[in-house]
Scaffold this active site. Structure first.
Site, PDB file in Angstrom:
ATOM      1  N   LEU A   1       0.729  -1.246   0.136  1.00 21.97           N
ATOM      2  CA  LEU A   1      -0.146  -0.035   0.094  1.00 21.97           C
ATOM      3  C   LEU A   1       0.774   1.218  -0.005  1.00 21.97           C
ATOM      4  O   LEU A   1       0.683   2.318   0.907  1.00 21.97           O
ATOM      5  CB  LEU A   1      -1.033   0.125   1.307  1.00 21.97           C
ATOM      6  CG  LEU A   1      -2.476  -0.645   1.182  1.00 21.97           C
ATOM      7  CD1 LEU A   1      -3.159  -0.522   2.377  1.00 21.97           C
ATOM      8  CD2 LEU A   1      -3.001  -0.074  -0.212  1.00 21.97           C
ATOM      9  N   GLY A   2       2.011   1.221  -0.972  1.00 24.97           N
ATOM     10  CA  GLY A   2       2.736   2.633  -1.328  1.00 24.97           C
ATOM     11  C   GLY A   2       1.742   3.432  -2.085  1.00 24.97           C
ATOM     12  O   GLY A   2       0.566   3.432  -2.225  1.00 24.97           O
ATOM     13  N   ARG A   3       2.397   4.515  -2.752  1.00 29.95           N
ATOM     14  CA  ARG A   3       1.598   5.325  -3.598  1.00 29.95           C
ATOM     15  C   ARG A   3       0.718   4.787  -4.683  1.00 29.95           C
ATOM     16  O   ARG A   3      -0.552   4.941  -4.948  1.00 29.95           O
ATOM     17  CB  ARG A   3       2.410   6.289  -4.149  1.00 29.95           C
ATOM     18  CG  ARG A   3       3.116   7.426  -3.009  1.00 29.95           C
ATOM     19  CD  ARG A   3       4.252   8.181  -3.981  1.00 29.95           C
ATOM     20  NE  ARG A   3       4.654   9.506  -3.272  1.00 29.95           N
ATOM     21  CZ  ARG A   3       5.493   9.471  -2.342  1.00 29.95           C
ATOM     22  NH1 ARG A   3       6.328   8.172  -2.093  1.00 29.95           N
ATOM     23  NH2 ARG A   3       5.945  10.168  -1.540  1.00 29.95           N
ATOM     24  N   ILE A   4       1.612   3.707  -5.205  1.00 30.98           N
ATOM     25  CA  ILE A   4       0.665   2.956  -6.427  1.00 30.98           C
ATOM     26  C   ILE A   4      -0.383   2.070  -6.007  1.00 30.98           C
ATOM     27  O   ILE A   4      -1.562   2.298  -6.317  1.00 30.98           O
ATOM     28  CB  ILE A   4       1.569   2.056  -7.133  1.00 30.98           C
ATOM     29  CG1 ILE A   4       2.710   3.256  -7.885  1.00 30.98           C
ATOM     30  CG2 ILE A   4       0.884   1.448  -8.328  1.00 30.98           C
ATOM     31  CD1 ILE A   4       3.805   2.477  -8.473  1.00 30.98           C
TER      32      ILE A   4
ATOM     33  N   THR B   1       2.510  -5.458 -11.661  1.00 27.58           N
ATOM     34  CA  THR B   1       3.301  -4.441 -12.597  1.00 27.58           C
ATOM     35  C   THR B   1       4.451  -3.975 -11.617  1.00 27.58           C
ATOM     36  O   THR B   1       4.886  -2.745 -11.588  1.00 27.58           O
ATOM     37  CB  THR B   1       2.316  -3.195 -12.609  1.00 27.58           C
ATOM     38  OG1 THR B   1       1.783  -3.044 -11.378  1.00 27.58           O
ATOM     39  CG2 THR B   1       1.135  -3.897 -13.619  1.00 27.58           C
TER      40      THR B   1
ATOM     41  N   ARG C   1       7.788  -5.942  -9.759  1.00 26.49           N
ATOM     42  CA  ARG C   1       8.814  -6.994 -10.212  1.00 26.49           C
ATOM     43  C   ARG C   1       8.566  -8.098 -10.425  1.00 26.49           C
ATOM     44  O   ARG C   1       7.841  -8.730  -9.793  1.00 26.49           O
ATOM     45  CB  ARG C   1       9.934  -6.520  -9.204  1.00 26.49           C
ATOM     46  CG  ARG C   1      10.687  -5.263  -9.236  1.00 26.49           C
ATOM     47  CD  ARG C   1      11.380  -5.104 -10.465  1.00 26.49           C
ATOM     48  NE  ARG C   1      11.960  -3.527 -10.684  1.00 26.49           N
ATOM     49  CZ  ARG C   1      11.527  -2.448 -10.962  1.00 26.49           C
ATOM     50  NH1 ARG C   1      10.299  -2.462 -11.546  1.00 26.49           N
ATOM     51  NH2 ARG C   1      11.994  -1.530 -11.319  1.00 26.49           N
TER      52      ARG C   1
ATOM     53  N   GLU D   1      13.997 -10.059 -18.740  1.00 27.26           N
ATOM     54  CA  GLU D   1      13.443  -9.295 -19.593  1.00 27.26           C
ATOM     55  C   GLU D   1      14.439  -8.822 -20.569  1.00 27.26           C
ATOM     56  O   GLU D   1      15.790  -8.423 -20.189  1.00 27.26           O
ATOM     57  CB  GLU D   1      12.662  -7.901 -19.056  1.00 27.26           C
ATOM     58  CG  GLU D   1      11.608  -8.052 -18.343  1.00 27.26           C
ATOM     59  CD  GLU D   1      11.233  -6.849 -17.345  1.00 27.26           C
ATOM     60  OE1 GLU D   1      11.832  -5.854 -18.019  1.00 27.26           O
ATOM     61  OE2 GLU D   1      10.376  -6.938 -16.715  1.00 27.26           O
TER      62      GLU D   1
ATOM     63  N   HIS E   1       6.627  -4.363 -19.889  1.00 27.37           N
ATOM     64  CA  HIS E   1       7.281  -3.256 -18.957  1.00 27.37           C
ATOM     65  C   HIS E   1       6.680  -1.838 -19.187  1.00 27.37           C
ATOM     66  O   HIS E   1       7.626  -1.220 -19.446  1.00 27.37           O
ATOM     67  CB  HIS E   1       8.568  -3.549 -18.548  1.00 27.37           C
ATOM     68  CG  HIS E   1       9.038  -3.188 -17.479  1.00 27.37           C
ATOM     69  ND1 HIS E   1      10.091  -3.861 -16.770  1.00 27.37           N
ATOM     70  CD2 HIS E   1       8.887  -1.908 -16.586  1.00 27.37           C
ATOM     71  CE1 HIS E   1      10.427  -3.002 -15.595  1.00 27.37           C
ATOM     72  NE2 HIS E   1       9.318  -2.132 -15.554  1.00 27.37           N
TER      73      HIS E   1
ATOM     74  N   ALA F   1       3.858  -0.291 -17.792  1.00 32.49           N
ATOM     75  CA  ALA F   1       2.753   0.403 -17.140  1.00 32.49           C
ATOM     76  C   ALA F   1       2.924   1.730 -16.743  1.00 32.49           C
ATOM     77  O   ALA F   1       2.146   2.534 -16.528  1.00 32.49           O
ATOM     78  CB  ALA F   1       2.691  -0.362 -15.761  1.00 32.49           C
TER      79      ALA F   1
END
Length: 328
Positions: free
Chosen positions: A156-159, A238, A240, A269, A288, A290
């Site tokens: 529950l960070g910014r994203i 989205t 890692r 990747e 990659h 997003a």
């Protein structure tokens, strides 16, 4: 007077590059104006790093050995938030701040998460193929609605917070979340805070991951945890690639014990063509991207440039991964 030499190994938005060029000498091999027609080898690219005072990192790696040779380096600016391509411990040892751009990526990534969820729910890729190949076959294209479904969020960070807001208020989903750094008493968003990863997995119809890659989170989603989830559940990643055991996920998709997966990041990747996920059913894979919006890339380039200019001018940058180098 120029503040120093900045190495920009990968393309960044023009706004950030202009900020750097106004105060620094810039090495940007990808620019046409630099007159480099052939792709440079890794050795050639590293030589530019070793002669620079600053570097902007997208996917380019900076190892402990690089830092031993980069004796002039004063700052590493991550163009984004994931710093697993940078040896941050070695940077700290050398007294080099590693900066990042946490405020730039939130909305673009959150919107991509919603796009992937909707793509899975309504089988958009299969529907597009059915239309283009002339079959117009709708028999296997029955979708599901997101309203009323339960979205589980790990991180529950910014994203993660942004996704929770959009899913709850925009899509009418029930939202559950787990983050060991967030307590129910401190959180005032729409998600219900659960007390464990496992609790979220058991209840989620959709699971979205927003966690950094660390020794503790590598393969956090493995065969044992996948077995806890509903067979109708779908996974979106989205963050890692390596936070999911990709072989275990491909096996679960093949056996039908997980209904679908939409992935924007991968342990390796580019994703190899023969990777099991490429043949797994009910998957939606993106390269990659997003955070690859015009708005996000512009802001990331400016925030990365500002951090470099701050350090080279003797100021402390705002967002530092290793703030301990500045002391208490």
């Amino acid at each position: 007077m120029k503040l120093g030499k900045v190495f920009v190994p990968e393309e960044i938005a023009a706004s950030g590059l202009r900020m750097l060029k106004a105060r620094c000498d810039c090495i940007a091999p990808w620019e046409v104006s630099q007159g480099i027609s052939e792709p440079l080898s890794d050795t050639q690219m590293k030589e530019f790093l070793y002669e620079s005072e600053a570097v902007v990192i997208r996917l380019f790696s900076v190892t402990a050995d690089d830092l031993k040779r980069a004796t002039r380096l004063k700052v590493i600016a991550k163009h984004g938030v994931g710093v697993d391509s940078i040896d941050c411990q070695a940077a700290t040892t050398h007294g080099i701040p590693v900066t990042y751009t946490p405020t730039a990526v939130g909305n673009g990534v959150a919107e991509h998460v919603l796009a992937l969820m909707l793509g899975l729910a309504r089988r958009i890729v299969s529907a597009d193929t059915s239309t283009r190949d002339g079959s117009f076959d709708r028999s296997g294209l029955r979708g599901v609605e997101l309203a009323g479904k339960t979205l589980g969020i790990l991180g529950l960070g910014r994203i993660g917070c942004r996704v929770a807001e959009k899913a709850s208020r925009g899509l009418e989903m029930e939202v559950l979340a787990y983050d060991p750094l967030v307590s129910p008493d401190q959180y005032d968003g729409p998600a219900v805070i659960e007390d464990s990863v496992e609790s979220v997995l058991r209840k989620a119809d959709y699971l979205t991951l927003h966690i950094p890659l660390t020794a503790q989170t590598r393969h956090l989603i493995n065969s044992q945890r996948l077995a806890l989830m509903k067979s109708s559940a779908r996974i979106i990643n989205t963050s890692r690639g390596a936070v999911i055991d990709e072989a275990a996920l491909a096996e679960a998709l093949g056996e039908g014990t997980i209904a679908g997966a939409a992935l924007d990041v991968f342990e390796r990747e580019p994703l190899p063509e023969d990777h099991p996920l490429c043949q797994a059913p009910n998957t939606l894979l993106t390269p990659h991207i997003a955070g690859a919006t015009v708005e996000t890339l512009d802001l990331m380039s400016r925030e990365a440039a500002l951090a470099i200019l701050d350090v080279l001018a003797g100021r402390r940058p705002e967002y530092v991964v290793n703030p301990e180098i500045y002391g208490a």
